[in-house]
Motif scaffolding. Sequence first.
Motif, short mmCIF file in Angstrom:
data_model
loop_
_atom_site.label_atom_id
_atom_site.label_comp_id
_atom_site.label_asym_id
_atom_site.label_seq_id
_atom_site.Cartn_x
_atom_site.Cartn_y
_atom_site.Cartn_z
N PRO A 1 0.82 -1.21 0.00
CA PRO A 1 0.00 0.00 0.00
C PRO A 1 0.85 1.26 0.00
O PRO A 1 1.98 1.26 0.47
CB PRO A 1 -0.81 -0.11 1.30
N GLU A 2 0.28 2.35 -0.54
CA GLU A 2 1.04 3.59 -0.68
C GLU A 2 1.38 4.24 0.65
O GLU A 2 2.28 5.08 0.72
CB GLU A 2 0.28 4.59 -1.57
N PHE A 3 0.73 3.87 1.75
CA PHE A 3 1.04 4.46 3.04
C PHE A 3 2.17 3.75 3.77
O PHE A 3 2.53 4.12 4.88
CB PHE A 3 -0.21 4.54 3.93
N LEU A 4 2.80 2.74 3.13
CA LEU A 4 3.95 2.03 3.71
C LEU A 4 5.14 2.10 2.76
O LEU A 4 4.98 2.18 1.55
CB LEU A 4 3.59 0.55 3.95
N THR A 5 6.33 2.04 3.34
CA THR A 5 7.56 1.99 2.55
C THR A 5 8.50 0.95 3.16
O THR A 5 8.35 0.57 4.32
CB THR A 5 8.24 3.37 2.51
N ILE A 6 9.46 0.51 2.37
CA ILE A 6 10.42 -0.51 2.80
C ILE A 6 11.81 0.10 2.79
O ILE A 6 12.21 0.71 1.80
CB ILE A 6 10.36 -1.74 1.87
N GLU A 7 12.55 -0.07 3.89
CA GLU A 7 13.91 0.44 4.00
C GLU A 7 14.86 -0.71 4.31
O GLU A 7 14.57 -1.54 5.16
CB GLU A 7 14.00 1.50 5.09
N ASN A 8 16.01 -0.71 3.63
CA ASN A 8 17.05 -1.71 3.87
C ASN A 8 18.15 -1.04 4.67
O ASN A 8 18.83 -0.15 4.18
CB ASN A 8 17.58 -2.25 2.54
N VAL A 9 18.33 -1.47 5.92
CA VAL A 9 19.33 -0.88 6.80
C VAL A 9 20.21 -2.00 7.36
O VAL A 9 19.78 -2.78 8.19
CB VAL A 9 18.67 -0.10 7.98
N GLY A 10 21.44 -2.07 6.88
CA GLY A 10 22.42 -3.02 7.41
C GLY A 10 21.99 -4.47 7.35
O GLY A 10 22.17 -5.19 8.33
N GLY A 11 21.45 -4.92 6.25
CA GLY A 11 21.08 -6.32 6.11
C GLY A 11 19.74 -6.67 6.75
O GLY A 11 19.40 -7.84 6.87
N GLU A 12 19.00 -5.66 7.18
CA GLU A 12 17.67 -5.88 7.74
C GLU A 12 16.67 -5.00 7.00
O GLU A 12 16.99 -3.88 6.61
CB GLU A 12 17.62 -5.56 9.23
N LYS B 1 -3.54 6.67 11.04
CA LYS B 1 -4.68 7.03 11.88
C LYS B 1 -5.80 6.00 11.82
O LYS B 1 -6.50 5.79 12.78
CB LYS B 1 -5.21 8.40 11.47
N GLN B 2 -5.96 5.36 10.70
CA GLN B 2 -7.06 4.40 10.56
C GLN B 2 -6.64 3.02 11.05
O GLN B 2 -5.48 2.61 10.92
CB GLN B 2 -7.49 4.30 9.10
N LYS B 3 -7.60 2.30 11.59
CA LYS B 3 -7.35 0.96 12.11
C LYS B 3 -6.90 0.02 10.99
O LYS B 3 -6.03 -0.82 11.18
CB LYS B 3 -8.63 0.45 12.77
N TYR B 4 -7.49 0.18 9.79
CA TYR B 4 -7.13 -0.65 8.64
C TYR B 4 -5.65 -0.48 8.29
O TYR B 4 -4.96 -1.46 8.02
CB TYR B 4 -8.00 -0.27 7.44
N GLU B 5 -5.16 0.75 8.30
CA GLU B 5 -3.76 1.01 7.94
C GLU B 5 -2.82 0.38 8.95
O GLU B 5 -1.79 -0.20 8.59
CB GLU B 5 -3.52 2.51 7.84
N LYS B 6 -3.16 0.45 10.23
CA LYS B 6 -2.32 -0.15 11.27
C LYS B 6 -2.29 -1.67 11.12
O LYS B 6 -1.24 -2.30 11.28
CB LYS B 6 -2.82 0.24 12.65
N ALA B 7 -3.43 -2.26 10.80
CA ALA B 7 -3.49 -3.71 10.62
C ALA B 7 -2.70 -4.14 9.39
O ALA B 7 -2.01 -5.16 9.41
CB ALA B 7 -4.95 -4.16 10.50
N MET B 8 -2.78 -3.36 8.32
CA MET B 8 -2.06 -3.70 7.09
C MET B 8 -0.55 -3.58 7.26
O MET B 8 0.20 -4.28 6.59
CB MET B 8 -2.53 -2.82 5.93
N TRP B 9 -0.10 -2.71 8.15
CA TRP B 9 1.32 -2.55 8.41
C TRP B 9 1.91 -3.88 8.89
O TRP B 9 2.90 -4.38 8.34
CB TRP B 9 1.52 -1.44 9.43
N GLY B 10 1.30 -4.50 9.89
CA GLY B 10 1.78 -5.78 10.39
C GLY B 10 1.59 -6.90 9.38
O GLY B 10 2.43 -7.80 9.25
N THR B 11 0.49 -6.85 8.63
CA THR B 11 0.22 -7.90 7.65
C THR B 11 1.25 -7.89 6.53
O THR B 11 1.77 -8.94 6.14
CB THR B 11 -1.20 -7.72 7.07
N ILE B 12 1.53 -6.70 5.99
CA ILE B 12 2.51 -6.58 4.90
C ILE B 12 3.89 -7.01 5.38
O ILE B 12 4.63 -7.69 4.66
CB ILE B 12 2.52 -5.15 4.33
N ARG B 13 4.25 -6.64 6.60
CA ARG B 13 5.55 -7.04 7.15
C ARG B 13 5.64 -8.56 7.24
O ARG B 13 6.64 -9.17 6.88
CB ARG B 13 5.75 -6.40 8.52
N ALA B 14 4.57 -9.21 7.72
CA ALA B 14 4.56 -10.67 7.83
C ALA B 14 4.62 -11.33 6.45
O ALA B 14 5.32 -12.33 6.27
CB ALA B 14 3.31 -11.13 8.58
#
Length: 180
Positions: free
Chosen positions: A38-49, A59-72
């Motif tokens: 989603p456009e409200f998230l970005t991916i950063e590569n810092v030192g092999g992580e 601010k929205q509950k959906y965005e907070k839930a998608m943050w953890g989902t996309i990371r997983a």
Amino acid sequence: MSRLGKLPIKIPSGVEVVLNKGIATVKGRKGTLSRPVPEFLTIENVGGEIFVKPVKELKQKYEKAMWGTIRAQIANMVKGVSDGWEKSLEINGVGYSFKVSGNVLQVNCGYSHDVLLSIPEGITCTVDKNILRVSGIDKDIVGNFASRVRSVKKADVYLAKGIKYVGEVIRRKAGKSVKK
């Protein structure tokens, strides 16, 4: 804040993660996987992580839930292209069997006909006696196909005949008792 979303993803050697035009692409020795971000998230590569971070405060509950989902999902993609995913199914019953021929899985499980399932692209199935191993790089596809195979004939709670995951415990029910 997402507790899971804040955790870093360790990148093994030989794996590359790139975010390009809203699509995360993970390349490794077993293959390449991609997934929209989603456009409200970005991916950063810092030192092999890899860190999945919000672009602005969520601010929205959906965005907070998608943050953890996309990371997983990205963590699952990294494990898939480096090690792969595997599910094992066991079939129990007299005359019950699995057979793989080409890209078709033939399941003989007590019906009047054999059940034929087409194996999806990117999945390999191997049979060893009564054990079917489903493996591939995409966790979603491996899990969905294993679930589809299991749903052909779920293990019976009275006789424990049917298809179950290896390690799954079937709680047996007692049969009807005869009144004297």
